[in-house]
Design a protein around this motif. Sequence first.
Motif, PDB file in Angstrom:
ATOM      1  N   UNK A  70       0.816  -1.215   0.000  1.00  0.00           N
ATOM      2  CA  UNK A  70       0.000   0.000   0.000  1.00  0.00           C
ATOM      3  C   UNK A  70       0.847   1.261   0.000  1.00  0.00           C
ATOM      4  N   UNK A  71       1.914   1.258   0.774  1.00  0.00           N
ATOM      5  CA  UNK A  71       2.794   2.430   0.804  1.00  0.00           C
ATOM      6  C   UNK A  71       3.538   2.597  -0.527  1.00  0.00           C
ATOM      7  N   UNK A  72       3.876   1.509  -1.194  1.00  0.00           N
ATOM      8  CA  UNK A  72       4.524   1.611  -2.498  1.00  0.00           C
ATOM      9  C   UNK A  72       3.592   2.240  -3.530  1.00  0.00           C
ATOM     10  N   UNK A  73       2.323   1.882  -3.477  1.00  0.00           N
ATOM     11  CA  UNK A  73       1.345   2.497  -4.381  1.00  0.00           C
ATOM     12  C   UNK A  73       1.243   4.000  -4.098  1.00  0.00           C
ATOM     13  N   UNK A  74       1.188   4.358  -2.831  1.00  0.00           N
ATOM     14  CA  UNK A  74       1.119   5.778  -2.461  1.00  0.00           C
ATOM     15  C   UNK A  74       2.369   6.515  -2.929  1.00  0.00           C
ATOM     16  N   UNK A  75       3.533   5.896  -2.759  1.00  0.00           N
ATOM     17  CA  UNK A  75       4.785   6.522  -3.188  1.00  0.00           C
ATOM     18  C   UNK A  75       4.791   6.774  -4.686  1.00  0.00           C
ATOM     19  N   UNK A  76       4.372   5.784  -5.470  1.00  0.00           N
ATOM     20  CA  UNK A  76       4.332   5.969  -6.914  1.00  0.00           C
ATOM     21  C   UNK A  76       3.376   7.079  -7.316  1.00  0.00           C
ATOM     22  N   UNK A  77       2.249   7.154  -6.652  1.00  0.00           N
ATOM     23  CA  UNK A  77       1.251   8.174  -6.957  1.00  0.00           C
ATOM     24  C   UNK A  77       1.792   9.578  -6.690  1.00  0.00           C
ATOM     25  N   UNK A  78       2.358   9.811  -5.509  1.00  0.00           N
ATOM     26  CA  UNK A  78       2.820  11.160  -5.171  1.00  0.00           C
ATOM     27  C   UNK A  78       4.075  11.540  -5.958  1.00  0.00           C
ATOM     28  N   UNK A  79       4.919  10.558  -6.284  1.00  0.00           N
ATOM     29  CA  UNK A  79       6.101  10.876  -7.083  1.00  0.00           C
ATOM     30  C   UNK A  79       5.718  11.321  -8.492  1.00  0.00           C
ATOM     31  N   UNK A 123      12.466   8.505   0.951  1.00  0.00           N
ATOM     32  CA  UNK A 123      12.988   8.132   2.257  1.00  0.00           C
ATOM     33  C   UNK A 123      12.039   8.504   3.380  1.00  0.00           C
ATOM     34  N   UNK A 124      11.348   9.625   3.233  1.00  0.00           N
ATOM     35  CA  UNK A 124      10.375  10.043   4.240  1.00  0.00           C
ATOM     36  C   UNK A 124       9.224   9.043   4.315  1.00  0.00           C
ATOM     37  N   UNK A 125       8.724   8.625   3.152  1.00  0.00           N
ATOM     38  CA  UNK A 125       7.630   7.658   3.138  1.00  0.00           C
ATOM     39  C   UNK A 125       8.103   6.303   3.661  1.00  0.00           C
ATOM     40  N   UNK A 126       9.336   5.932   3.373  1.00  0.00           N
ATOM     41  CA  UNK A 126       9.893   4.686   3.901  1.00  0.00           C
ATOM     42  C   UNK A 126       9.917   4.706   5.427  1.00  0.00           C
ATOM     43  N   UNK A 127      10.324   5.836   6.000  1.00  0.00           N
ATOM     44  CA  UNK A 127      10.366   5.954   7.459  1.00  0.00           C
ATOM     45  C   UNK A 127       8.965   5.870   8.058  1.00  0.00           C
ATOM     46  N   UNK A 128       8.000   6.557   7.446  1.00  0.00           N
ATOM     47  CA  UNK A 128       6.623   6.513   7.948  1.00  0.00           C
ATOM     48  C   UNK A 128       6.042   5.110   7.776  1.00  0.00           C
ATOM     49  N   UNK A 129       6.392   4.451   6.674  1.00  0.00           N
ATOM     50  CA  UNK A 129       5.906   3.081   6.460  1.00  0.00           C
ATOM     51  C   UNK A 129       6.404   2.146   7.553  1.00  0.00           C
ATOM     52  N   UNK A 130       7.687   2.265   7.908  1.00  0.00           N
ATOM     53  CA  UNK A 130       8.217   1.432   8.990  1.00  0.00           C
ATOM     54  C   UNK A 130       7.531   1.749  10.310  1.00  0.00           C
ATOM     55  N   UNK A 131       7.261   3.030  10.554  1.00  0.00           N
ATOM     56  CA  UNK A 131       6.553   3.406  11.781  1.00  0.00           C
ATOM     57  C   UNK A 131       5.165   2.776  11.825  1.00  0.00           C
TER      58      UNK A 131
END
Length: 297
Positions: A70-79, A123-131
């Motif tokens: 789900x976070x990967x989909x969000x990352x692709x969308x915002x990028x 990197x910001x989304x990666x950190x939030x995803x881990x959280x």
Amino acid sequence: MKAFAALVHREYIEHRGAFFIAPLVMVAIVFLLTIFAFSVDRINTRFSGQMLTVMPTWVFEAGFAALAAGWLVYLGFVLFFYCADGFAADKRNNAMLFWKSMPASDLKVLLSKLTAAVTILPGSIFAVALLSIVLMFGVAYVTTMIAGLGSATLLWSILVIFAQMSLVLLVVIACALLWYLPYMALVGAMGTAAGRWAIPLALLLPSILSVLEWVVMGGGMHPFATRTWDFLNYRSQFPIAFDYLDRVWEGQQAFDAMAFTVDFLQKFDWLQVGVGAVFAFAAIYIASEYRRRSAAN
């Protein structure tokens, strides 16, 4: 080098709402709703805790994978929207003359935007995803404790799963950014010239190129049966090693992060990554020349 780092930091400051604050708010809302659901007995805590211990390794691995997807989909969308809109932001907010007065070339400014798109922003989304995954695992472990099934062994297994899956997520994100780098650069270059019109243009461009080849050079029975469309279709699909994952899901072997990473990196198309990097730099260079000349006029 300090000037370039400052430009990259500027991109983070200007777009941290989409890449950090908004994801953090979503995580906080979902976490609070989860706690509220347990507190009002909408979810049976003891039953949930018992279910988590039926196949604990698979449950936590699958939960991590689902949330990470789900976070990967969000990352692709915002990028995509960042590249389409962020590269034209200076022209839109009348800051072009200000940046022209700074000791930074147009190429450096655009490269800083692309660098931000493949480093600190994801990197910001990666950190939030881990959280978010830490919170999910924490809630799951607490439910097992409430059910009377929590143990040090289970906690250690959860920590190992988290470490392994975090490594896998990091490798997948890094390789995905390299794989889709030419797309990001192309959309950014189009955004430099066309502004927000780069969004529909980027969506139409593959079809236009395929139809153009079909009209000029011929091909199959329809405009999408061309070599251009086949190549773009290949470059649009992330080349993940599904054969290893199939063996894991079928129970033939246990999941191992290092084994998956080695298998994935060995089968990754690094030649296409190199070609894509050259194309990305060329697209950004052409866009910087257009930006320099258009601002001068």
